[in-house]
Motif scaffolding. Structure first.
Motif, PDB file in Angstrom:
ATOM      1  N   PHE A 199       8.771  -1.429  16.518  1.00 42.49           N
ATOM      2  CA  PHE A 199       7.845  -2.430  16.221  1.00 42.49           C
ATOM      3  C   PHE A 199       7.071  -2.939  17.268  1.00 42.49           C
ATOM      4  N   LYS A 205       1.301  -0.763  18.869  1.00 36.13           N
ATOM      5  CA  LYS A 205       0.663   0.524  17.839  1.00 36.13           C
ATOM      6  C   LYS A 205       1.785   1.117  17.149  1.00 36.13           C
ATOM      7  N   THR A 206       2.894   1.115  17.580  1.00 39.47           N
ATOM      8  CA  THR A 206       4.154   1.969  17.186  1.00 39.47           C
ATOM      9  C   THR A 206       4.461   0.957  15.803  1.00 39.47           C
ATOM     10  N   ALA A 207       4.429  -0.178  15.777  1.00 42.55           N
ATOM     11  CA  ALA A 207       4.748  -0.785  14.399  1.00 42.55           C
ATOM     12  C   ALA A 207       3.940  -0.441  13.409  1.00 42.55           C
ATOM     13  N   LEU A 208       2.548   0.042  13.397  1.00 41.99           N
ATOM     14  CA  LEU A 208       1.740   0.610  12.360  1.00 41.99           C
ATOM     15  C   LEU A 208       2.290   1.965  11.918  1.00 41.99           C
ATOM     16  N   LYS A 209       2.849   2.827  13.027  1.00 43.97           N
ATOM     17  CA  LYS A 209       3.211   4.041  12.718  1.00 43.97           C
ATOM     18  C   LYS A 209       4.577   3.852  11.996  1.00 43.97           C
ATOM     19  N   THR A 210       5.138   2.966  12.273  1.00 44.39           N
ATOM     20  CA  THR A 210       6.713   2.468  11.596  1.00 44.39           C
ATOM     21  C   THR A 210       6.500   2.285  10.069  1.00 44.39           C
ATOM     22  N   LEU A 211       5.574   1.393  10.002  1.00 44.00           N
ATOM     23  CA  LEU A 211       5.166   0.972   8.674  1.00 44.00           C
ATOM     24  C   LEU A 211       4.612   1.902   7.633  1.00 44.00           C
ATOM     25  N   ALA A 212       3.739   2.718   8.352  1.00 45.00           N
ATOM     26  CA  ALA A 212       3.429   3.883   7.666  1.00 45.00           C
ATOM     27  C   ALA A 212       4.194   4.654   7.017  1.00 45.00           C
ATOM     28  N   SER A 252       6.516   3.276   4.649  1.00 44.36           N
ATOM     29  CA  SER A 252       5.709   3.134   3.259  1.00 44.36           C
ATOM     30  C   SER A 252       5.721   4.535   2.556  1.00 44.36           C
TER      31      SER A 252
END
Length: 170
Positions: free
Chosen positions: A15, A18-25, A28
């Motif tokens: 998290f 930018k890794t947080a966005l990848k993790t959330l994607a 999801s």
């Protein structure tokens, strides 16, 4: 104590920036897949009519999970999806950094991916590979297998820790 630190570091690493966005994607996408796999006939019929019904399918099947397995089952499904995102993003990051991540890292995630679908619905992801009947034997509305899958993912994250640091056994 070092296991808690490794788990905390692994989750924090997923998290950061930018890794947080990848993790959330990734989380999801896995939630949507697990939810749709909980009742594949319904999902295929609804999405076969129009892909725009994806949101309706996910919402109704989320409610179905809550109705059949309770808040605990839904919480475990969400935790499973988030931890899958964390584990996969960390493993990919580890592969990019070192290029030496073993196939064991990926192999330890497979039981969680194949079994932690909506077991309480009696179909789940195991039904896709011909093992739907085994789900009927599972106690606690399938929550036990969800707990085991979350435990496996926590083990993977703890084992790898923060992929940007070197973990040398002392």
């Amino acid at each position: 104590m070092k296991y808690r630190k490794a788990l905390r570091d692994g989750i924090k690493a997923a998290f950061k920036g930018k890794t947080a966005l990848k993790t959330l994607a990734v989380s999801s996408v896995f939630y949507i897949l697990v939810t749709l796999a909980s009742f594949p006939q319904y999902s295929l019929q609804l999405l076969g009519r129009n892909i725009l019904y994806l949101d309706e399918a996910v919402v109704s099947l989320t409610f179905n999970t809550f109705s059949s397995a309770g808040a605990l089952g839904l919480g475990l499904t969400v935790a499973y999806s988030v931890l899958t995102g964390v584990a996969l993003v960390n493993i990919v990051k580890k592969l990019r950094i070192s290029g030496l991540a073993s196939s064991k890292d990926l192999a330890t995630i497979i039981p969680g991916l194949t079994a932690a679908g909506c077991a309480s619905c009696g179909v789940g992801i195991l039904a896709f590979i011909g093992l739907g009947g085994t789900l009927a034997l599972m106690p606690f509305s399938g929550n036990l297998i969800r707990v085991l899958a979350v435990g496996l993912l926590l083990g993977v994250i703890t084992k790898n820790g923060d992929p940007t640091t070197c973990l040398i056994d002392e």
